[in-house]
Design an enzyme around this catalytic site. Sequence first.
Site, PDB file in Angstrom:
ATOM      1  N   ASP A 123      36.389  39.202  50.600  1.00  0.00           N
ATOM      2  CA  ASP A 123      36.645  37.849  50.834  1.00  0.00           C
ATOM      3  C   ASP A 123      37.966  37.754  51.504  1.00  0.00           C
ATOM      4  O   ASP A 123      38.285  37.370  52.573  1.00  0.00           O
ATOM      5  CB  ASP A 123      36.584  36.882  49.724  1.00  0.00           C
ATOM      6  CG  ASP A 123      37.277  37.246  48.709  1.00  0.00           C
ATOM      7  OD1 ASP A 123      36.864  38.431  48.067  1.00  0.00           O
ATOM      8  OD2 ASP A 123      38.134  36.714  48.139  1.00  0.00           O
ATOM      9  N   GLU A 129      39.774  46.065  48.158  1.00  0.00           N
ATOM     10  CA  GLU A 129      38.692  45.222  47.469  1.00  0.00           C
ATOM     11  C   GLU A 129      37.424  46.361  47.458  1.00  0.00           C
ATOM     12  O   GLU A 129      37.288  46.927  48.069  1.00  0.00           O
ATOM     13  CB  GLU A 129      38.233  43.988  48.530  1.00  0.00           C
ATOM     14  CG  GLU A 129      39.328  42.903  48.483  1.00  0.00           C
ATOM     15  CD  GLU A 129      38.900  41.928  49.376  1.00  0.00           C
ATOM     16  OE1 GLU A 129      38.817  40.608  48.905  1.00  0.00           O
ATOM     17  OE2 GLU A 129      38.851  42.040  50.545  1.00  0.00           O
ATOM     18  N   GLY A 173      32.732  42.601  47.972  1.00  0.00           N
ATOM     19  CA  GLY A 173      33.491  41.292  47.836  1.00  0.00           C
ATOM     20  C   GLY A 173      34.566  41.373  48.976  1.00  0.00           C
ATOM     21  O   GLY A 173      35.807  41.534  48.325  1.00  0.00           O
ATOM     22  N   SER A 188      45.774  48.751  37.858  1.00  0.00           N
ATOM     23  CA  SER A 188      46.137  47.108  37.307  1.00  0.00           C
ATOM     24  C   SER A 188      45.638  46.917  35.981  1.00  0.00           C
ATOM     25  O   SER A 188      46.020  45.898  35.435  1.00  0.00           O
ATOM     26  CB  SER A 188      45.287  46.164  38.387  1.00  0.00           C
ATOM     27  OG  SER A 188      44.135  46.470  38.345  1.00  0.00           O
ATOM     28  N   SER A 202      37.530  36.027  33.966  1.00  0.00           N
ATOM     29  CA  SER A 202      36.440  37.141  34.130  1.00  0.00           C
ATOM     30  C   SER A 202      36.711  37.863  32.740  1.00  0.00           C
ATOM     31  O   SER A 202      35.850  38.706  32.171  1.00  0.00           O
ATOM     32  CB  SER A 202      36.035  38.016  35.190  1.00  0.00           C
ATOM     33  OG  SER A 202      37.212  38.664  35.441  1.00  0.00           O
ATOM     34  N   LYS A 236      47.960  41.103  33.839  1.00  0.00           N
ATOM     35  CA  LYS A 236      47.608  39.625  33.731  1.00  0.00           C
ATOM     36  C   LYS A 236      48.759  39.238  32.717  1.00  0.00           C
ATOM     37  O   LYS A 236      49.098  37.854  32.916  1.00  0.00           O
ATOM     38  CB  LYS A 236      46.475  39.383  33.344  1.00  0.00           C
ATOM     39  CG  LYS A 236      45.296  39.623  34.576  1.00  0.00           C
ATOM     40  CD  LYS A 236      45.343  38.584  35.534  1.00  0.00           C
ATOM     41  CE  LYS A 236      44.318  38.601  36.540  1.00  0.00           C
ATOM     42  NZ  LYS A 236      44.417  37.429  37.692  1.00  0.00           N
TER      43      LYS A 236
END
Length: 328
Positions: free
Chosen positions: A213, A207, A211, A307, A81, A56
Amino acid sequence: MATVPPVTFDDIREAAVRLKGIAHRTPVLTSRTLDALVGAEVFIKCENFQRIGAFKFRGAYNAISRLTDEQRAKGVAAYSSGNHAQAIALAARELGTTAVILMPEDAPRSKLEATAGYGAEIVTYDRYAQDRSALGESLAKDLGLALIPPYDHPHVIAGQGTAALELVEDTGELDALVVPVGGGGLIAGSATAAKALLPGIRIIGVEPEAGDDTKRSLESGRRVAVPVPRTIADGQALATPGEITFEVNRRLVDAVELVSDEEIVRAMRFAFERLKIVLEPSGASGLAALLAGRVENLPRRVGVIASGGNVDTERFADLVRAGNPGDD
């Protein structure tokens, strides 16, 4: 007339220039044991060694560095989060500005403490009852701050894409790239970079089962919302993919696979015991998909982005212990 995509390979190369000497060029790890288990040559991009412990930082720094002097003088806002929160806090400090960050009240304690430690002001909310994007937009507007969302932002996506750019530069030809998916920023940037360099590469997202989505959205051709998932992979506990990320990913992502929390824990344990690295649940989901055989017709050379590694000692031990109830 062709539509210009929201993020281009040139954007990612420009982000790489901005990040040079600021972000770490993280190592690529290989393991003969892992290769034998999955039946392919695997190259792990270790973003757990990135500044703040996750990819990030790339997107956060790139986005804040592109603000005007006037915007940076007022400060930035974000919602996250945990890992984007830490990234914004550190990038803001590095670039001489301030940050106010909206974080879920049940965010891992280590992420809350690290974000505060980098100098950010934290405002908490209930992730299961409140809309964080609406709260974040209101917070930024009320305080006159530039809002840097965690994934749905072209400059954030471009920064995240530098991880895949480095991976391909360091490994050469890859047949597939496996990427954890939360809001879709990492995979959107990664797919943009990887397919520009290797047009035939398969881009595979991962995923948590709770979750799915992005998988549902790609299959239906439109953004689908699911209940906020309850999963150990807190960085992937999202209800719907971003607008910008979905538009990129529907063009470039070839498949999305699902992994269980138990499979994630097994991957965390494998990474610790056999690869000698610590991964948080979200950071281990790509590796989990390979170890669990979730990727069909796995090609010969596969990249996977680990990640992040932001998990405190107590939670890591509890998760691994719970995932192996037969062990003493």
